[in-house]
Design a protein around this motif. Structure first.
Motif, PDB file in Angstrom:
ATOM      1  N   VAL A   1      41.676  63.860  48.042  1.00 31.28           N
ATOM      2  CA  VAL A   1      41.599  63.044  46.826  1.00 31.28           C
ATOM      3  C   VAL A   1      41.725  61.561  47.176  1.00 31.28           C
ATOM      4  O   VAL A   1      41.051  60.708  46.579  1.00 31.28           O
ATOM      5  CB  VAL A   1      42.692  63.466  45.825  1.00 31.28           C
ATOM      6  CG1 VAL A   1      42.774  62.480  44.662  1.00 31.28           C
ATOM      7  CG2 VAL A   1      42.411  64.864  45.293  1.00 31.28           C
ATOM      8  N   ALA A   2      42.576  61.238  48.160  1.00 33.99           N
ATOM      9  CA  ALA A   2      42.717  59.839  48.583  1.00 33.99           C
ATOM     10  C   ALA A   2      41.395  59.311  49.143  1.00 33.99           C
ATOM     11  O   ALA A   2      40.993  58.173  48.846  1.00 33.99           O
ATOM     12  CB  ALA A   2      43.829  59.713  49.620  1.00 33.99           C
ATOM     13  N   ASP A   3      40.706  60.126  49.955  1.00 29.67           N
ATOM     14  CA  ASP A   3      39.389  59.721  50.464  1.00 29.67           C
ATOM     15  C   ASP A   3      38.404  59.525  49.311  1.00 29.67           C
ATOM     16  O   ASP A   3      37.599  58.585  49.312  1.00 29.67           O
ATOM     17  CB  ASP A   3      38.846  60.780  51.429  1.00 29.67           C
ATOM     18  CG  ASP A   3      39.659  60.868  52.711  1.00 29.67           C
ATOM     19  OD1 ASP A   3      40.371  59.896  53.024  1.00 29.67           O
ATOM     20  OD2 ASP A   3      39.585  61.916  53.388  1.00 29.67           O
ATOM     21  N   PHE A   4      38.472  60.421  48.343  1.00 36.25           N
ATOM     22  CA  PHE A   4      37.584  60.341  47.185  1.00 36.25           C
ATOM     23  C   PHE A   4      37.824  59.045  46.402  1.00 36.25           C
ATOM     24  O   PHE A   4      36.878  58.341  46.027  1.00 36.25           O
ATOM     25  CB  PHE A   4      37.818  61.559  46.285  1.00 36.25           C
ATOM     26  CG  PHE A   4      37.025  61.554  45.014  1.00 36.25           C
ATOM     27  CD1 PHE A   4      35.764  62.126  44.972  1.00 36.25           C
ATOM     28  CD2 PHE A   4      37.533  60.984  43.858  1.00 36.25           C
ATOM     29  CE1 PHE A   4      35.025  62.118  43.801  1.00 36.25           C
ATOM     30  CE2 PHE A   4      36.806  60.969  42.692  1.00 36.25           C
ATOM     31  CZ  PHE A   4      35.550  61.541  42.661  1.00 36.25           C
ATOM     32  N   GLU A   5      39.092  58.727  46.155  1.00 36.99           N
ATOM     33  CA  GLU A   5      39.411  57.527  45.383  1.00 36.99           C
ATOM     34  C   GLU A   5      39.003  56.262  46.132  1.00 36.99           C
ATOM     35  O   GLU A   5      38.566  55.279  45.514  1.00 36.99           O
ATOM     36  CB  GLU A   5      40.903  57.509  45.055  1.00 36.99           C
ATOM     37  CG  GLU A   5      41.317  58.594  44.063  1.00 36.99           C
ATOM     38  CD  GLU A   5      42.812  58.630  43.829  1.00 36.99           C
ATOM     39  OE1 GLU A   5      43.553  58.022  44.653  1.00 36.99           O
ATOM     40  OE2 GLU A   5      43.252  59.256  42.847  1.00 36.99           O
ATOM     41  N   SER A   6      39.142  56.264  47.458  1.00 41.93           N
ATOM     42  CA  SER A   6      38.712  55.102  48.243  1.00 41.93           C
ATOM     43  C   SER A   6      37.203  54.893  48.118  1.00 41.93           C
ATOM     44  O   SER A   6      36.730  53.760  47.957  1.00 41.93           O
ATOM     45  CB  SER A   6      39.097  55.287  49.713  1.00 41.93           C
ATOM     46  OG  SER A   6      40.500  55.351  49.869  1.00 41.93           O
ATOM     47  N   ALA A   7      36.444  55.992  48.191  1.00 40.68           N
ATOM     48  CA  ALA A   7      34.987  55.888  48.044  1.00 40.68           C
ATOM     49  C   ALA A   7      34.621  55.394  46.649  1.00 40.68           C
ATOM     50  O   ALA A   7      33.696  54.585  46.485  1.00 40.68           O
ATOM     51  CB  ALA A   7      34.337  57.242  48.321  1.00 40.68           C
ATOM     52  N   ASP A   8      35.345  55.864  45.642  1.00 40.35           N
ATOM     53  CA  ASP A   8      35.057  55.428  44.273  1.00 40.35           C
ATOM     54  C   ASP A   8      35.380  53.945  44.087  1.00 40.35           C
ATOM     55  O   ASP A   8      34.638  53.223  43.407  1.00 40.35           O
ATOM     56  CB  ASP A   8      35.862  56.273  43.283  1.00 40.35           C
ATOM     57  CG  ASP A   8      35.559  55.916  41.842  1.00 40.35           C
ATOM     58  OD1 ASP A   8      34.506  56.344  41.339  1.00 40.35           O
ATOM     59  OD2 ASP A   8      36.372  55.196  41.230  1.00 40.35           O
ATOM     60  N   GLU A   9      36.469  53.480  44.686  1.00 37.73           N
ATOM     61  CA  GLU A   9      36.817  52.060  44.575  1.00 37.73           C
ATOM     62  C   GLU A   9      35.755  51.182  45.235  1.00 37.73           C
ATOM     63  O   GLU A   9      35.403  50.115  44.708  1.00 37.73           O
ATOM     64  CB  GLU A   9      38.183  51.814  45.216  1.00 37.73           C
ATOM     65  CG  GLU A   9      39.346  52.383  44.415  1.00 37.73           C
ATOM     66  CD  GLU A   9      40.671  52.231  45.127  1.00 37.73           C
ATOM     67  OE1 GLU A   9      40.667  51.665  46.251  1.00 37.73           O
ATOM     68  OE2 GLU A   9      41.698  52.673  44.588  1.00 37.73           O
ATOM     69  N   ARG A  10      35.235  51.625  46.382  1.00 36.50           N
ATOM     70  CA  ARG A  10      34.175  50.851  47.043  1.00 36.50           C
ATOM     71  C   ARG A  10      32.919  50.803  46.171  1.00 36.50           C
ATOM     72  O   ARG A  10      32.259  49.760  46.072  1.00 36.50           O
ATOM     73  CB  ARG A  10      33.852  51.459  48.408  1.00 36.50           C
ATOM     74  CG  ARG A  10      34.945  51.270  49.443  1.00 36.50           C
ATOM     75  CD  ARG A  10      34.442  51.621  50.834  1.00 36.50           C
ATOM     76  NE  ARG A  10      34.071  53.023  50.939  1.00 36.50           N
ATOM     77  CZ  ARG A  10      34.910  53.982  51.315  1.00 36.50           C
ATOM     78  NH1 ARG A  10      36.170  53.695  51.593  1.00 36.50           N
ATOM     79  NH2 ARG A  10      34.493  55.238  51.409  1.00 36.50           N
ATOM     80  N   LEU A  11      32.601  51.922  45.537  1.00 37.91           N
ATOM     81  CA  LEU A  11      31.426  51.956  44.669  1.00 37.91           C
ATOM     82  C   LEU A  11      31.607  51.033  43.472  1.00 37.91           C
ATOM     83  O   LEU A  11      30.685  50.287  43.107  1.00 37.91           O
ATOM     84  CB  LEU A  11      31.169  53.387  44.200  1.00 37.91           C
ATOM     85  CG  LEU A  11      30.039  53.562  43.183  1.00 37.91           C
ATOM     86  CD1 LEU A  11      28.712  53.102  43.767  1.00 37.91           C
ATOM     87  CD2 LEU A  11      29.951  55.010  42.719  1.00 37.91           C
ATOM     88  N   GLU A  12      32.783  51.051  42.849  1.00 34.29           N
ATOM     89  CA  GLU A  12      33.016  50.194  41.687  1.00 34.29           C
ATOM     90  C   GLU A  12      32.965  48.717  42.079  1.00 34.29           C
ATOM     91  O   GLU A  12      32.480  47.882  41.310  1.00 34.29           O
ATOM     92  CB  GLU A  12      34.360  50.539  41.054  1.00 34.29           C
ATOM     93  CG  GLU A  12      34.372  51.895  40.348  1.00 34.29           C
ATOM     94  CD  GLU A  12      35.656  52.135  39.577  1.00 34.29           C
ATOM     95  OE1 GLU A  12      36.603  51.325  39.746  1.00 34.29           O
ATOM     96  OE2 GLU A  12      35.712  53.113  38.811  1.00 34.29           O
TER      97      GLU A  12
END
Length: 327
Positions: free
Chosen positions: A160-171
């Motif tokens: 989930v931490a990896d997922f949230e990091s990817a989402d933050e980069r996308l945003e």
């Protein structure tokens, strides 16, 4: 093609803190004392190899069949004071490509046997950490298994931490207007969130079962509290995974809003240009009328005046739009 023999790691932990790495021939489940904990970890290996290892340890064929079952469905079995649990640890193979590694665990009196086809990160870290001066010998097999299951749940928190990091980069890319394929990335995030949820939710029955009082009724209350803590940890992991889906929805709304803002900005520019061009077209139309007016007989001078007037009006309109921040 025949599978490789696999890697066998056998360690005997003493309550005094010492750790002994032993061979399979030295391992005896019947000779273990209450001050010892035997951990046997088999990584990879074909069915004959697994059967041979379990057979030399005195594990009967019925229990061995549980290990040989290649199903990826989490499961819990109890037999003669032993219990067997199968879970799926998640791993990120890059670009949020989440895949699972099946981990089979058998716990009995002062021994724990783990088997997995592929490497499991948290088991590797645990072996490195507990290579010497370990306190695992003070734990019973049940408590040690609870620790392994808790490490397993942690693998989903890491995902989930990896997922949230990817989402933050996308945003960040969306807000900076630097991402040209946002929909493709959002689709990847959506698939990753769904994949995580399917993998973790399949364990719901297993963790609910180990948290019930009738799971290990013959053990002390501390062991039951360990399993209940693992179940609580699992519930928090489920909440984190469920929240990942909401994060994707929020990112899509941000993308939609940014797209709408860009569309509005483009339409505003087009509207201003259309208004200016329309005004100039009206002036050009008036000048094109066939009236016997003195202005139409001024020749080149009149043409220069008309073009200058139209240019001035266009520049004035653009300056007004810039001043009002319409452009």
């Amino acid at each position: 093609m025949q599978e490789p023999a696999g890697t066998l790691d056998i360690r005997r932990f003493e309550s005094s803190g010492s750790v002994h790495t032993i061979e399979l021939g030295e391992a005896s489940l019947d000779d273990l004392t209450e001050d010892q904990l035997l951990w046997i970890d088999l990584e990879g290996g074909s069915e004959p190899t697994i059967t041979d290892v379990l057979g030399r340890l005195g594990i009967d064929d019925e229990v061995a069949a549980w290990f040989l079952d290649r199903s990826a469905m989490p499961e819990l079995r109890v037999r003669n004071g032993w219990f067997f649990v199968r879970v799926v640890a998640v791993r990120n193979d890059g670009e949020l490509a989440y895949n699972g590694t099946v981990l089979a665990i058998l716990a009995g009196r002062n021994f724990v046997i783990t088997s997995h086809k592929d490497p499991v990160d948290f088991l590797t870290k645990l072996r490195e950490r507990e290579s010497h001066d370990s306190g695992l010998g003070m734990l019973g097999a049940d408590s040690f298994t609870a620790s392994l299951l808790d490490w397993h749940v942690n693998s989903y928190f890491d995902a989930v931490a990896d997922f949230e990091s990817a989402d933050e980069r996308l945003e960040t890319d969306i807000l900076d207007d630097r991402h040209g394929e946002c929909l493709h990335s959002l689709r990847g995030l959506r698939k990753a969130a769904s994949r995580l949820r399917r993998m973790l939710s399949a364990h719901r029955g297993v963790f609910a079962a180990i948290a019930r009082p009738d799971f290990r009724p013959g053990t002390d209350g501390e062991v039951n509290r360990h399993f209940q803590t693992v179940d609580m940890h699992f519930q928090r992991a489920m909440e984190a995974v469920e929240n990942a889906r909401e994060v994707v929805i929020g990112s899509f709304e941000l993308f939609s809003n940014q797209t709408a803002l860009r569309t509005n900005a483009i339409m505003r520019v087009l509207t201003i240009l259309a208004a200016l061009m329309g005004g100039l077209a009206v002036i050009a139309g008036v000048l094109g009328m066939n009236f016997e007016a003195p202005f139409f007989k001024t020749g080149l001078t009149g043409f220069v005046i008309a073009v200058s007037l139209m240019t001035g009006l266009a520049l004035a309109g653009l300056a007004l739009a810039w001043w009002r921040k319409w452009l």
